[in-house]
Design an enzyme around this catalytic site. Structure first.
Site, PDB file in Angstrom:
ATOM      1  N   TYR A 266       0.820  -1.208   0.000  1.00 58.74           N
ATOM      2  CA  TYR A 266       0.000   0.000   0.000  1.00 58.74           C
ATOM      3  C   TYR A 266       0.857   1.263   0.000  1.00 58.74           C
ATOM      4  O   TYR A 266       0.337   2.373  -0.022  1.00 58.74           O
ATOM      5  CB  TYR A 266      -0.919   0.036   1.223  1.00 58.74           C
ATOM      6  CG  TYR A 266      -2.009  -0.996   1.153  1.00 58.74           C
ATOM      7  CD1 TYR A 266      -1.697  -2.341   1.275  1.00 58.74           C
ATOM      8  CD2 TYR A 266      -3.330  -0.639   0.967  1.00 58.74           C
ATOM      9  CE1 TYR A 266      -2.685  -3.310   1.203  1.00 58.74           C
ATOM     10  CE2 TYR A 266      -4.322  -1.603   0.888  1.00 58.74           C
ATOM     11  CZ  TYR A 266      -3.989  -2.930   1.009  1.00 58.74           C
ATOM     12  OH  TYR A 266      -4.965  -3.877   0.935  1.00 58.74           O
TER      13      TYR A 266
ATOM     14  N   LYS B 238       2.927 -13.974   6.226  1.00 56.28           N
ATOM     15  CA  LYS B 238       3.130 -14.941   5.146  1.00 56.28           C
ATOM     16  C   LYS B 238       4.642 -15.159   5.009  1.00 56.28           C
ATOM     17  O   LYS B 238       5.212 -15.146   3.914  1.00 56.28           O
ATOM     18  CB  LYS B 238       2.492 -14.348   3.870  1.00 56.28           C
ATOM     19  CG  LYS B 238       2.327 -15.292   2.728  1.00 56.28           C
ATOM     20  CD  LYS B 238       1.321 -16.378   2.962  1.00 56.28           C
ATOM     21  CE  LYS B 238       1.454 -17.402   1.854  1.00 56.28           C
ATOM     22  NZ  LYS B 238       1.129 -18.752   2.195  1.00 56.28           N
TER      23      LYS B 238
ATOM     24  N   ASP C 260      -2.656 -17.597   5.327  1.00 55.65           N
ATOM     25  CA  ASP C 260      -3.713 -18.367   4.648  1.00 55.65           C
ATOM     26  C   ASP C 260      -4.461 -19.286   5.604  1.00 55.65           C
ATOM     27  O   ASP C 260      -5.686 -19.380   5.562  1.00 55.65           O
ATOM     28  CB  ASP C 260      -3.154 -19.162   3.455  1.00 55.65           C
ATOM     29  CG  ASP C 260      -1.814 -19.782   3.704  1.00 55.65           C
ATOM     30  OD1 ASP C 260      -1.710 -21.002   3.663  1.00 55.65           O
ATOM     31  OD2 ASP C 260      -0.848 -19.025   3.972  1.00 55.65           O
TER      32      ASP C 260
ATOM     33  N   ASP D  70      -6.222  -6.326   5.534  1.00 53.99           N
ATOM     34  CA  ASP D  70      -7.324  -5.865   4.699  1.00 53.99           C
ATOM     35  C   ASP D  70      -8.276  -7.029   4.409  1.00 53.99           C
ATOM     36  O   ASP D  70      -9.492  -6.948   4.630  1.00 53.99           O
ATOM     37  CB  ASP D  70      -6.740  -5.312   3.392  1.00 53.99           C
ATOM     38  CG  ASP D  70      -7.720  -4.440   2.639  1.00 53.99           C
ATOM     39  OD1 ASP D  70      -8.877  -4.336   3.070  1.00 53.99           O
ATOM     40  OD2 ASP D  70      -7.342  -3.873   1.604  1.00 53.99           O
TER      41      ASP D  70
END
Ligand code: NAD
Length: 418
Positions: free
Chosen positions: A160, A228, A282, A306
């Site tokens: 972002y 992640k 995930d 998000d």
């Protein structure tokens, strides 16, 4: 300071800070941005509820002095086409705390989201989204009562940050050449659009610090670092590592890592300690569906946060009810998390829940827990009586569909019965 269009109320005092600690007077001046589309309806209804709760909880001893500041279409009308007037930022720097309705982001080149601009300019680095279920609210889960988490999403870094180079531009070609020839990076095709994902120790640690401090202040049991890092080792993986480091360095008395729990405490978290754990992003989505009780406060990077915040909101009733806040070191901006729902503008129909509970978060931020609890209880009672707006009514049996304003009146009436 002197403002052009903003009118500072005659009554009320400024919130101030001493050595990083917020001082809240009994009659604080709080800012509000009405918002576009359904903003007027939900802000009008919610302000009535917040004011009634404060009055009742403190027998008139406390009162909010509201000060309107402008952004979006209302600002454009007042400030000659300027959607984001500078004096709105100035007002936040002077008065610190406020709440906003949804703002339209006109689609098209060169127009940056007003929400993103506010967060960036005011350096509101923690996006906080509590996700819990209220009895009676329609949910797709069998046991929605098990969901009770608070997500801290990093708000300023990650993809972002806006460092992107469009395919076919000279900048893109220059960057691609640099990556291939000087950095030995070959794992991308010719003509790929390129983006950069910066994750810093400063940005990560201030977010994780805010999450741990919140867990301590609110008596929460764990902080889960969601990342992640198995794939993106030096960004997401580093976020996780810095999180454990920070907990150990700055909160050794209050926190304990899962590793230490496993090695020294036979898998049981010692009394009074906040567990610091981590999960790959995930699998977190699956865990929050199957075993939501294992998580409490969640600290995560911008993109993960998000996705996760909207997915979790859907588990307990959706965006019509999910509240949010964007908080920096001193300035705090609470906000409805949904958009402007333009087709419902001025129809007095939509659910004020998201903005209403953002205001509950604001009252808690001020330390006004009694007023916050009063609203939560009266809301639960109103839902239990099946007085709901159209969005919930269509998912519930035997519900009475009421207007936004009627829903607010019911909640206020129910404050006498909780
Ligand atoms: P939206 O959230 O406005 O609407 C999506 C759907 O959710 C709508 O169909 C509406 O029926 C429903 N909905 C939204 N709020 C509701 C409420 N309070 N009660 C009942 N139902 C509700 O999203 P969109 O249509 O994608 O976006 C419309 C505009 O809002 C765009 O200009 C977008 O940029 C802006 N937006 C602003 C914010 C923000 O200010 N934080 C967030 C998202 C979108």
């Amino acid at each position: 300071m002197a403002y052009d269009k903003i009118i500072v109320p005659d009554t009320g005092e400024k919130i101030s800070f001493t050595d990083g600690k917020m001082n809240v007077p009994d009659n604080p001046i709080l800012l509000f941005i009405e918002g576009d589309g359904i903003g007027y309806d939900i802000m009008t209804a919610s302000k009535r509820i917040w004011d009634a709760a404060v009055k009742k909880a403190y027998s008139g001893k406390r009162e909010i002095s509201w000060m309107e500041v402008y952004s979006g279409e209302k600002a454009a009308g007042l400030y000659d086409g300027d959607y984001m007037p500078e004096e709105t930022f100035e007002a936040f720097r002077e008065f610190y705390v406020g709440i906003k309705g949804p703002l339209t982001t006109p689609v098209g080149g060169g127009f940056r989201s007003l929400n993103v601009t506010l967060r960036k300019v005011l350096d509101l680095y923690s996006c906080i989204r509590p996700v819990r279920w209220f009895k009676g609210v329609p949910s797709p889960l069998r046991e929605p009562q098990d969901v009770d988490v608070v997500i801290f999403r990093e708000n300023t870094e990650d993809i972002y940050a806006g460092i992107e180079f469009e395919a076919g531009t000279p900048e893109n070609e220059k960057f691609a050449k640099f990556l291939r020839e000087e950095m030995g990076a070959t794992g991308f095709f010719e003509g790929a659009g390129l983006g950069v994902k910066p994750i810093s120790p400063f940005g990560s640690k201030r977010l994780i610090r805010a999450a741990i401090e919140y867990a301590i202040e609110r008596g929460r049991s764990s902080v889960t670092l969601v990342h992640k890092g198995n794939i993106q080792k030096f960004t997401e993986g580093a976020f996780q590592r810095w999180g454990y480091e920070l907990a150990k360095e700055e909160f050794p008395e209050q926190t304990i890592s899962w590793e230490e729990v496993a090695e020294k405490h036979d898998g049981k978290v010692p009394e009074g300690k906040i567990l610091i754990q981590d999960t790959i992003a995930d699998i977190m989505f699956q865990k929050m569906l199957l075993r939501p009780r294992e998580h409490d406060v969640i600290a995560t990077t911008n993109l993960n946060g998000d996705y996760l915040s909207d997915a979790l909101a859907a588990e307990v009733g959706g965006v019509g009810i999910a509240p949010g806040a964007n908080i920096g070191d001193e300035i705090a901006l609470f906000e409805a998390t949904h958009g402007t729902a333009p087709k419902y503008t001025n129809k007095d129909m939509v659910n004020p829940g998201s903005l209403l509970f953002s205001g509950v978060m604001m009252l808690e931020h001020l330390g006004w827990f009694e007023a916050a609890d009063l609203i939560t209880k009266a809301y639960e009672m109103t839902i239990d009586q099946k007085f709901v707006t159209y969005d919930f009514a269509r998912q519930m049996d035997d519900a009475t569909k009421v207007a936004t304003s009627e829903f607010a009146t019911k909640i206020i009436e129910n404050m006498d019965n909780v």
